[in-house]
Design a protein around this motif. Structure first.
Motif, PDB file in Angstrom:
ATOM      1  N   LYS A   1      40.697  34.557  62.733  1.00  0.00           N
ATOM      2  CA  LYS A   1      41.517  33.408  62.325  1.00  0.00           C
ATOM      3  C   LYS A   1      40.845  32.594  61.208  1.00  0.00           C
ATOM      4  N   MET A   2      40.449  33.288  60.160  1.00  0.00           N
ATOM      5  CA  MET A   2      39.754  32.660  59.047  1.00  0.00           C
ATOM      6  C   MET A   2      40.634  32.550  57.808  1.00  0.00           C
ATOM      7  N   PHE A   3      40.296  31.608  56.944  1.00  0.00           N
ATOM      8  CA  PHE A   3      40.974  31.431  55.669  1.00  0.00           C
ATOM      9  C   PHE A   3      40.347  32.424  54.703  1.00  0.00           C
ATOM     10  N   ILE A   4      41.091  33.451  54.316  1.00  0.00           N
ATOM     11  CA  ILE A   4      40.549  34.602  53.591  1.00  0.00           C
ATOM     12  C   ILE A   4      40.744  34.420  52.089  1.00  0.00           C
ATOM     13  N   ILE A   5      39.635  34.634  51.338  1.00  0.00           N
ATOM     14  CA  ILE A   5      39.653  34.488  49.881  1.00  0.00           C
ATOM     15  C   ILE A   5      39.401  35.842  49.227  1.00  0.00           C
ATOM     16  N   GLY A   6      40.214  36.181  48.230  1.00  0.00           N
ATOM     17  CA  GLY A   6      40.022  37.400  47.444  1.00  0.00           C
ATOM     18  C   GLY A   6      39.229  37.100  46.179  1.00  0.00           C
ATOM     19  N   HIS A   7      38.176  37.877  45.936  1.00  0.00           N
ATOM     20  CA  HIS A   7      37.274  37.622  44.802  1.00  0.00           C
ATOM     21  C   HIS A   7      36.889  38.951  44.157  1.00  0.00           C
ATOM     22  N   THR A   8      37.241  39.211  42.945  1.00  0.00           N
ATOM     23  CA  THR A   8      37.987  38.410  41.993  1.00  0.00           C
ATOM     24  C   THR A   8      38.886  39.379  41.229  1.00  0.00           C
ATOM     25  N   LEU A   9      40.036  38.921  40.752  1.00  0.00           N
ATOM     26  CA  LEU A   9      40.986  39.835  40.127  1.00  0.00           C
ATOM     27  C   LEU A   9      40.602  40.214  38.692  1.00  0.00           C
ATOM     28  N   ILE A  10      40.283  39.228  37.880  1.00  0.00           N
ATOM     29  CA  ILE A  10      39.941  39.492  36.470  1.00  0.00           C
ATOM     30  C   ILE A  10      38.578  38.884  36.159  1.00  0.00           C
ATOM     31  N   TRP A  11      37.626  39.749  35.852  1.00  0.00           N
ATOM     32  CA  TRP A  11      36.263  39.334  35.508  1.00  0.00           C
ATOM     33  C   TRP A  11      35.682  40.357  34.544  1.00  0.00           C
ATOM     34  N   HIS A  12      35.034  39.868  33.507  1.00  0.00           N
ATOM     35  CA  HIS A  12      34.470  40.768  32.496  1.00  0.00           C
ATOM     36  C   HIS A  12      33.333  41.615  33.057  1.00  0.00           C
ATOM     37  N   SER A  13      32.623  41.096  34.051  1.00  0.00           N
ATOM     38  CA  SER A  13      31.500  41.816  34.662  1.00  0.00           C
ATOM     39  C   SER A  13      31.999  42.613  35.867  1.00  0.00           C
ATOM     40  N   GLN A  14      31.288  43.665  36.214  1.00  0.00           N
ATOM     41  CA  GLN A  14      31.669  44.531  37.335  1.00  0.00           C
ATOM     42  C   GLN A  14      33.119  45.002  37.222  1.00  0.00           C
TER      43      GLN A  14
ATOM     44  N   HIS B   1      46.878  46.355  38.094  1.00  0.00           N
ATOM     45  CA  HIS B   1      45.734  46.076  38.961  1.00  0.00           C
ATOM     46  C   HIS B   1      46.018  44.870  39.857  1.00  0.00           C
ATOM     47  N   ILE B   2      46.442  43.777  39.242  1.00  0.00           N
ATOM     48  CA  ILE B   2      46.686  42.548  40.002  1.00  0.00           C
ATOM     49  C   ILE B   2      47.835  42.727  40.987  1.00  0.00           C
ATOM     50  N   THR B   3      48.926  43.313  40.536  1.00  0.00           N
ATOM     51  CA  THR B   3      50.106  43.468  41.392  1.00  0.00           C
ATOM     52  C   THR B   3      49.804  44.364  42.584  1.00  0.00           C
ATOM     53  N   THR B   4      49.116  45.463  42.348  1.00  0.00           N
ATOM     54  CA  THR B   4      48.798  46.401  43.431  1.00  0.00           C
ATOM     55  C   THR B   4      47.937  45.733  44.501  1.00  0.00           C
ATOM     56  N   ILE B   5      46.913  45.011  44.081  1.00  0.00           N
ATOM     57  CA  ILE B   5      45.979  44.408  45.035  1.00  0.00           C
ATOM     58  C   ILE B   5      46.590  43.208  45.748  1.00  0.00           C
ATOM     59  N   VAL B   6      47.156  42.287  44.994  1.00  0.00           N
ATOM     60  CA  VAL B   6      47.712  41.069  45.602  1.00  0.00           C
ATOM     61  C   VAL B   6      48.882  41.416  46.510  1.00  0.00           C
ATOM     62  N   SER B   7      49.709  42.368  46.119  1.00  0.00           N
ATOM     63  CA  SER B   7      50.844  42.777  46.964  1.00  0.00           C
ATOM     64  C   SER B   7      50.379  43.395  48.272  1.00  0.00           C
ATOM     65  N   ARG B   8      49.300  44.170  48.221  1.00  0.00           N
ATOM     66  CA  ARG B   8      48.789  44.811  49.436  1.00  0.00           C
ATOM     67  C   ARG B   8      48.386  43.776  50.490  1.00  0.00           C
ATOM     68  N   TYR B   9      47.828  42.653  50.011  1.00  0.00           N
ATOM     69  CA  TYR B   9      47.333  41.633  50.939  1.00  0.00           C
ATOM     70  C   TYR B   9      48.213  40.379  50.951  1.00  0.00           C
ATOM     71  N   LYS B  10      49.461  40.562  50.558  1.00  0.00           N
ATOM     72  CA  LYS B  10      50.407  39.447  50.522  1.00  0.00           C
ATOM     73  C   LYS B  10      50.517  38.778  51.887  1.00  0.00           C
ATOM     74  N   ARG B  11      50.444  37.459  51.884  1.00  0.00           N
ATOM     75  CA  ARG B  11      50.501  36.619  53.094  1.00  0.00           C
ATOM     76  C   ARG B  11      49.289  36.809  54.003  1.00  0.00           C
ATOM     77  N   ARG B  12      48.333  37.626  53.609  1.00  0.00           N
ATOM     78  CA  ARG B  12      47.120  37.841  54.412  1.00  0.00           C
ATOM     79  C   ARG B  12      45.917  37.182  53.740  1.00  0.00           C
ATOM     80  N   VAL B  13      45.675  37.511  52.487  1.00  0.00           N
ATOM     81  CA  VAL B  13      44.679  36.787  51.695  1.00  0.00           C
ATOM     82  C   VAL B  13      45.329  35.474  51.251  1.00  0.00           C
ATOM     83  N   LYS B  14      44.677  34.360  51.593  1.00  0.00           N
ATOM     84  CA  LYS B  14      45.289  33.044  51.388  1.00  0.00           C
ATOM     85  C   LYS B  14      45.026  32.459  50.008  1.00  0.00           C
TER      86      LYS B  14
END
Length: 371
Positions: A97-110, A136-149
């Motif tokens: 029951k945690m507030f889940i953060i996705g890190h990171t969608l667009i970054w020049h490194s890694q 890239h963004i649509t595939t990842i964010v859609s997969r975790y829609k309503r799950r990653v806050k």
């Protein structure tokens, strides 16, 4: 009889409050102020680091993936996504029951090299890069829609003087890559919080540019919910006053503030220090003075530094959404080897034996006294 029962209930209530206080949980102490979070590495996500996992469950209300949601790991080859580790991370957060953060969608490194080049190794056209970003963004964010806050949509795109980092994203798309990234993320999950995240986030030039960026996105009808202040802090810089000014500036631009990667290094800063190559051994020794633990006076200064910053966060709790530590225990911190290999640092709240440092109790007491 009624008086006896009433006294008994009052005693029980007092004992419950005392038990909660003595339990030593940051999560409980700060639950009405802001989320308290930590970054999770693969050993923790996979459950092999059991001591850290128990600390995370007890102490933290929010989690962020340290590495496994960065583009080089999620999409190492174009169109070939690897979700195993990220899936486990999200499942852990949901189960606890945690507030889940996705890190990171667009970054020049890694970021994987293929993201920016064609089959001949030349920069792709703006149209191709836009399509790759959107996919890239649509595939990842859609997969975790309503799950990653919440998502760190764009990471570290601005330099300290307020200019744009000359990354491949900027080289090919210019300033446009940032609003595009937020637009794609918003379309993929309209309910997720969207953040811009950066380090040295208190430098006036960077503060000015990022607040301009926030206002520009909002003027275009593109949602941005927060600015992430990484808060990799030293013993001397930034000052509390400098940091407070930055918090207020970001809040006044119309977004929440997230403290996203907090750690406080006890070691001397090598920045701005020159060393003759012939004197490198002596220099390295000077930059790594506490191999066997912090001297008492340094430990006290370090604890005071943490208390000063948490006092600041509590002062501005109405503007702060989350305070996240960048790791659980000292032995796992990236600061041990940065920027000089082999440094021994003590930047986190739990020691190398996974025991809570005295600062944990002090931070809990701090919030109890503020109520």
């Amino acid at each position: 009889m009624k008086r006896i029962i009433l006294l008994g209930l009052m005693t029980l209530a007092v004992s419950n409050v005392t038990a909660q206080k003595s339990e030593g949980s940051l999560k409980k102490a700060y639950q009405d102020k802001f989320y308290i979070g930590t970054a999770m590495n693969l050993e923790q996500i996979n459950g092999t680091d059991k001591k850290s996992v128990e600390i995370i469950k007890k102490q933290f209300s929010s989690i962020v993936a340290e590495n496994c949601m960065k583009s080089m790991y999620l999409q190492p080859q174009e169109g070939q996504f690897f979700f195993k580790d990220a899936d486990k991370f999200v499942e852990f957060g949901e189960k606890n029951k945690m507030f889940i953060i996705g890190h990171t969608l667009i970054w020049h490194s890694q970021a994987p090299d293929w993201f920016f080049v064609d089959k001949d190794g030349k920069n792709v056209s703006p149209e191709v890069l836009k399509q790759r970003m959107k996919n890239h963004i649509t595939t990842i964010v859609s997969r975790y829609k309503r799950r990653v806050k919440g998502w760190d949509v764009v990471n570290e795109a601005i330099l300290e003087d307020g200019s744009y980092r000359k990354s491949k994203f900027y080289e090919i798309l210019g300033e446009e890559f940032i609003p595009l990234a937020f637009k794609y993320a918003q379309e993929a999950d309209p309910n997720a919080e969207l953040y811009y995240n950066d380090y040295n986030e208190w430098h006036p030039g960077k503060v000015k540019r990022v607040t301009m960026l926030v206002k520009d996105l909002k003027s275009k009808g593109i949602r941005i919910d927060g600015v992430g202040m990484q808060a990799h802090i030293g013993m001397d810089t930034p000052s509390i006053d400098e940091y407070e000014k930055a918090i207020l500036a970001y809040a006044e631009s119309g977004v929440k503030v997230n403290i996203t990667e907090l750690d406080i290094s006890a070691l001397p800063s090598p920045w701005g220090t020159s060393a003759n190559i012939a004197d490198k051994v002596a220099y390295d020794e000077k930059m790594n003075p506490y191999k066997k633990g912090l001297p008492k006076e340094v430990q006290t200064q370090w604890e005071n530094r943490y208390e000063d910053f948490f006092s600041l966060f509590l002062k501005h709790k109405d503007n702060i959404r989350r305070v996240t530590l960048w790791g659980v225990s000292d032995n796992q911190s990236w600061k041990n080897d940065f920027p000089i290999k082999g440094r021994t640092d003590y930047p986190l709240l739990f020691d190398r034996q996974f025991k809570a440092k005295p600062i944990v109790r002090k931070l809990i007491k701090l919030v109890e006294e503020s109520n």
